[in-house]
Enzyme design. Structure first.
Site, mmCIF file in Angstrom:
data_model
loop_
_atom_site.group_PDB
_atom_site.id
_atom_site.type_symbol
_atom_site.label_atom_id
_atom_site.label_comp_id
_atom_site.label_asym_id
_atom_site.label_seq_id
_atom_site.Cartn_x
_atom_site.Cartn_y
_atom_site.Cartn_z
ATOM 1 C CE LYS A 155 -14.080 6.446 0.508
ATOM 2 N NZ LYS A 155 -13.482 6.627 1.561
ATOM 3 C CE LYS A 166 -7.012 13.638 0.110
ATOM 4 N NZ LYS A 166 -7.007 12.445 -0.581
ATOM 5 N NE ARG A 167 -5.106 9.932 10.132
ATOM 6 C CZ ARG A 167 -4.435 8.795 10.938
ATOM 7 N NH1 ARG A 167 -4.875 7.652 10.957
ATOM 8 N NH2 ARG A 167 -3.616 9.261 11.884
ATOM 9 C CB THR A 192 -10.531 4.893 -1.826
ATOM 10 O OG1 THR A 192 -10.111 5.081 -0.255
ATOM 11 C CG2 THR A 192 -9.671 3.456 -2.182
ATOM 12 C CG HIS A 208 -2.143 -0.744 1.248
ATOM 13 N ND1 HIS A 208 -3.479 -0.628 0.714
ATOM 14 C CD2 HIS A 208 -2.242 -2.255 1.401
ATOM 15 C CE1 HIS A 208 -4.231 -1.416 0.608
ATOM 16 N NE2 HIS A 208 -3.595 -2.609 1.009
ATOM 17 C CE LYS A 251 -3.304 10.416 3.166
ATOM 18 N NZ LYS A 251 -4.425 9.735 1.901
HETATM 19 C C1 LIG Z 1 -12.103 6.946 2.257
HETATM 20 C C2 LIG Z 1 -11.738 7.307 3.459
HETATM 21 C C3 LIG Z 1 -10.462 7.577 3.497
HETATM 22 C C4 LIG Z 1 -9.211 7.441 2.511
HETATM 23 O O1 LIG Z 1 -9.270 8.911 1.890
HETATM 24 P P1 LIG Z 1 -7.863 9.021 0.978
HETATM 25 O O2 LIG Z 1 -8.355 10.222 0.406
HETATM 26 O O3 LIG Z 1 -8.196 8.048 -0.316
HETATM 27 O O4 LIG Z 1 -6.849 9.208 1.693
HETATM 28 C C5 LIG Z 1 -9.903 7.817 4.940
HETATM 29 N N1 LIG Z 1 -10.904 8.333 5.838
HETATM 30 C C6 LIG Z 1 -12.065 7.837 5.562
HETATM 31 C C7 LIG Z 1 -13.088 8.054 6.818
HETATM 32 C C8 LIG Z 1 -12.882 7.483 4.441
HETATM 33 O O5 LIG Z 1 -13.870 7.241 4.215
#
Ligand SMILES: *Cc1c(COP(=O)(O)O)cnc(C)c1O
Length: 758
Positions: free
Chosen positions: A607, A496-497, A603, A316, A502
């Site tokens: 979304k 995101k985190r 991911t 990953h 990022k």
């Molecule tokens: C999808 C999701 C992530 C991943 O987000 P990225 O932008 O791909 O890092 C992190 N936290 C939550 C709660 C999510 O639903």
């Protein structure tokens, strides 16, 4: 019990609660619906023919389950009507369910999407993980800074059922008893699988002292207390090994037991089991299985062969600091029984190759978990096309030349049940009206939406739904966080985190730039609301400084009459799946601005796309594939390419200071961090530390992308403001091309190439 129609639901609820629905509290209704759902899911459990998949992962970020399960079981509409008929609201009911704290970000959410797709596709596939008592942590903002509180999600009625199954696990030479809990995983019109979670009966939350700190040495009481305990000290790192071994040892014993029950003589384990190792956290399952097979009389060589054939590994990350490696001493302390096996595996590797950098145990006696995974599984996959190429050509090239046949790509995906049907019912209804319900299980049908790209009526409805979702988010922000927002503004979201790669700090510098622009009379074409959601790891100082700077800037702007009319910064507290479900359907522009080459897939990007946001992003991770799918007119790409970035790292010739010295806009933005007004609202020490980091180091190359980012973002804002119909059309194109990013497609590929179930 038969509960298809509204009437039956009504009767069953009254039966369980023993009173009229009007008289029930939401807690009572929730508990009753949980019973109904469990009964219904049990009916869909199926026996296994042939091979079964075990997806082992330290995280499963499953989100709240009630609504999702009701949708999958075909009960949602009836339950909702029934509640409404009695003056109860589904939304309020949902509030009573705690979100399970079993994961922290993308990796755990991926595992949850995969479980949903496996069940939906009627494939036999269970998860194996840990039953953490507290999730990552509950995030609070105080004095513009993150504070961490324990997240006790196990309080009331949760979904994981205690079973009578236990397994003995030896940790540091002492025996512990791991107990199995099982949580039913429903599929959309599909079968029920299980998420198997292990725990110790002796774990005791009273060892938590202040905040999220606790006595790390008392294993019997703290082992599964927290997800990813702080690993900034040795006790924390050791605890992670304890956790990982509990998971894989109990998991491996359960797998072998199930296979034997189904007729395996263990020599033929491959005919009964496929094991997917999600990142390196479960890597010890390899030596553990070899050890257990040895105890059953299988010799070492054959055990290695069996395990290699059964196991597969997903990588990953290419961030060196995220590839787990443990001092052999640690393993000697916690899992002395595995060390001789790992040493023998290392010897085998040394016979296979002279390249010492491919060894499992290096010259400083450090054990490289990913190396063990690649050598002793039959498949290593990356999670997006670009990521897999980088693994093959640079990061893991020495392994690729040893085993070219093992390497493959499986671009991540998301389940459309949660990330469309559940979180954006209005959009789901519109899509169904236009192209029928087939897309829910066959995501590629979404492409038929393209027929409506010229239909102004449809585009208006699409824009209307987006606006309604923005209103819903605004209401939610109002009542949960006391934040006022205006749905007529453009919503730009980065959630995101929090991590430097990022690059929330790039967004921060943009917002400072924008602040100056507005101050000097250059207004954006439309008022902009920049929305963030992110947790920073408790020991990750700079990440917390970035949160602090954003919260401080938010206050500065809020108190500035001039600027606040045009710009607002909202930082959503405690970002989790529940928050994501509110934020993503309300987004106009999705910020996916990681440094090219660093985000394995992402991911979140998928979304947002599925929910009709346009993407502002770098050519990184799955953004590359999103850009290919929608075409350059329907996405905003900027910044250095991954090749440029990798070259810069290789030459080591990046100097943040040079960019700072030569670019006045960059200098102005960075200097503002420690300006009088910022230090008046915020904490000088934190702001100075961040400023120093950006000018002296900037390891993730924010500054070279700064100007390109501004240009593309301004373009996006202008396009949105000046031509809403054209924007809606491009939004429709994004939705229509999101089919490829369904986790159903991903799981079908894993099955076709790696697992071969059924
Ligand atoms: C999808 C999701 C992530 C991943 O987000 P990225 O932008 O791909 O890092 C992190 N936290 C939550 C709660 C999510 O639903």
């Amino acid at each position: 019990m038969k509960v298809k129609g509204v009437k039956e639901i009504e009767n069953t609820l009254i039966n369980i609660c023993k009173k009229e629905i009007e008289q029930c509290s939401y807690e009572e209704l929730y508990t009753a619906l949980l019973c109904i759902t469990e009964e219904e899911s049990k009916k869909r459990a199926r026996s296994v023919e042939g091979r079964k998949l075990y997806y082992i992962s330290a995280e499963f970020l499953i989100g709240k389950l009630l609504s999702n399960n009701l949708i999958n079981l075909g009960l949602y509409d009836a339950v909702k009507s029934c509640l409404n008929a009695h003056g109860k609201s589904m939304a309020e009911l949902e509030e009573t369910e705690p979100e399970p704290g079993l994961g922290n970000g993308g990796l755990g959410r991926l595992a949850a999407c995969f479980l949903d797709s496996l069940a939906t596709l009627n494939l036999p596939g269970d998860g194996i993980g840990l039953r953490y008592h507290c999730g990552l942590f509950r995030q609070r903002f105080e004095d513009q800074s993150q504070r961490e509180l324990p997240d006790f999600w196990l309080g009331g009625r949760d979904w994981a059922r205690k079973t009578g199954k236990t397994y003995a696990v030896s940790l540091a030479g002492r025996d512990y008893t791991a107990r199995l809990y099982q949580l039913a995983v429903t599929g959309y019109e599909g079968r029920t699988n299980y998420l198997n979670l292990f725990d110790l009966d002796t774990v005791d939350p009273s060892v938590i002292s202040k905040g999220i700190s606790f006595d790390k040495d008392d294993i019997s009481r703290n082992l599964t207390l927290f997800l990813y305990p702080d690993d900034s000290d040795e006790a924390g790192r050791l605890l992670r090994i304890y956790q990982q071994y509990l998971m894989v040892s109990a998991g491996a014993q359960m797998i072998l037991e199930e296979c034997v029950e189904r007729g395996s003589n263990l020599h033929d384990l491959y005919d009964y089991a496929a094991i997917q190792i999600n990142d390196t956290h479960p890597s010890m399952v390899i030596p553990e299985l070899i050890r257990l097979l040895g105890k059953e009389g299988i010799d070492f060589g054959e055990a290695v062969e069996i395990v290699t054939k059964v196991c597969a590994y997903t990588n990953h990350t290419i961030l060196a600091e995220a590839l787990e490696k443990w001092p052999k001493d640690y393993l000697n302390t916690v899992v002395p029984q595995l060390v001789p096996i790992i040493e023998k595996l290392d010897e085998i590797v040394r016979e296979r190759t002279e390249d010492a950098s491919a060894a499992i145990i290096d010259a400083s006696e450090t054990v490289h978990m990913a190396h063990m995974d690649i050598h002793f599984t039959h498949s290593t996959n990356g999670v997006a096309a670009l990521h897999t190429e980088i693994l093959k050509n640079s990061e893991l090239s020495r392994f690729y030349s040893l085993y070219p046949e093992k390497f493959n790509n499986k671009t991540n995906g998301i389940t459309f049940r949660r990330w469309l049907l559940k979180c954006n019912p209005k959009l789901a209804d519109l899509i169904e009206e236009l192209i029928g319900p087939g897309y829910k299980k066959n995501a590629s049908e979404l492409e038929r939406l393209k027929d409506f790209a010229g239909d102004e009526e449809v585009l208006k409805r699409l824009a209307q739904i987006k606006h309604e979702n923005k209103e819903t988010l605004a209401q939610w922000l109002g009542h949960t966080q006391k934040i006022r927002t205006n749905p007529d503004c453009m919503f730009l979201i980065q959630s995101k985190r929090l991590h430097e790669y990022k690059r929330q700090q790039l967004n921060l510098l943009y917002l400072i730039h924008k602040y100056f622009e507005i101050k000097s009379g250059h207004m954006p074409k439309i008022p902009v609301t920049a929305i963030f959601g992110a947790k920073a790891a408790p020991a990750y100082t700079i990440a917390k400084d970035i949160i602090h700077a954003l919260l401080t800037l938010s206050k500065v702007i809020e108190d500035d009459q001039e600027v606040s009319q045009w710009l607002q910064i909202v930082f959503v507290e405690n970002y989790n799946v529940t928050a994501a479900e509110k934020m993503i359907p309300a987004c106009d522009l999705s910020e996916q601005i990681s440094l090219a080459s660093k985000e394995a897939s992402g991911t979140g990007n998928m979304k947002f796309m599925l929910n009709g946001a346009l993407t502002l992003g770098t050519l990184d991770g799955a953004n590359v594939e999103i850009a290919e799918a929608v075409g350059e007119k329907n996405i905003y790409i900027f910044g250095q390419s991954s090749r440029q970035v990798i070259r810069r790292y290789a030459h080591g010739d990046y100097s943040a200071r040079e960019w700072y010295d030569t670019d006045a806009n960059i200098r102005r933005a960075i200097d503002f961090l420690t300006s009088e007004i910022m230090t008046e609202y915020g904490t000088q020490e934190k702001l100075e530390r961040l400023q120093k980091e950006l000018t002296n180091k900037d390891w993730f190359q924010t500054l070279p992308d700064f100007n390109a980012y501004i240009v593309r973002k301004e373009q996006a804002i202008a396009d949105y403001a000046l031509n809403p119909m054209e924007w809606a059309k491009r939004s429709l194109v994004n939705i229509s091309m999101a089919g490829y990013f369904s986790s159903d497609r991903t799981i079908e590929e894993y099955n076709r190439d790696i697992w071969h179930l059924r």
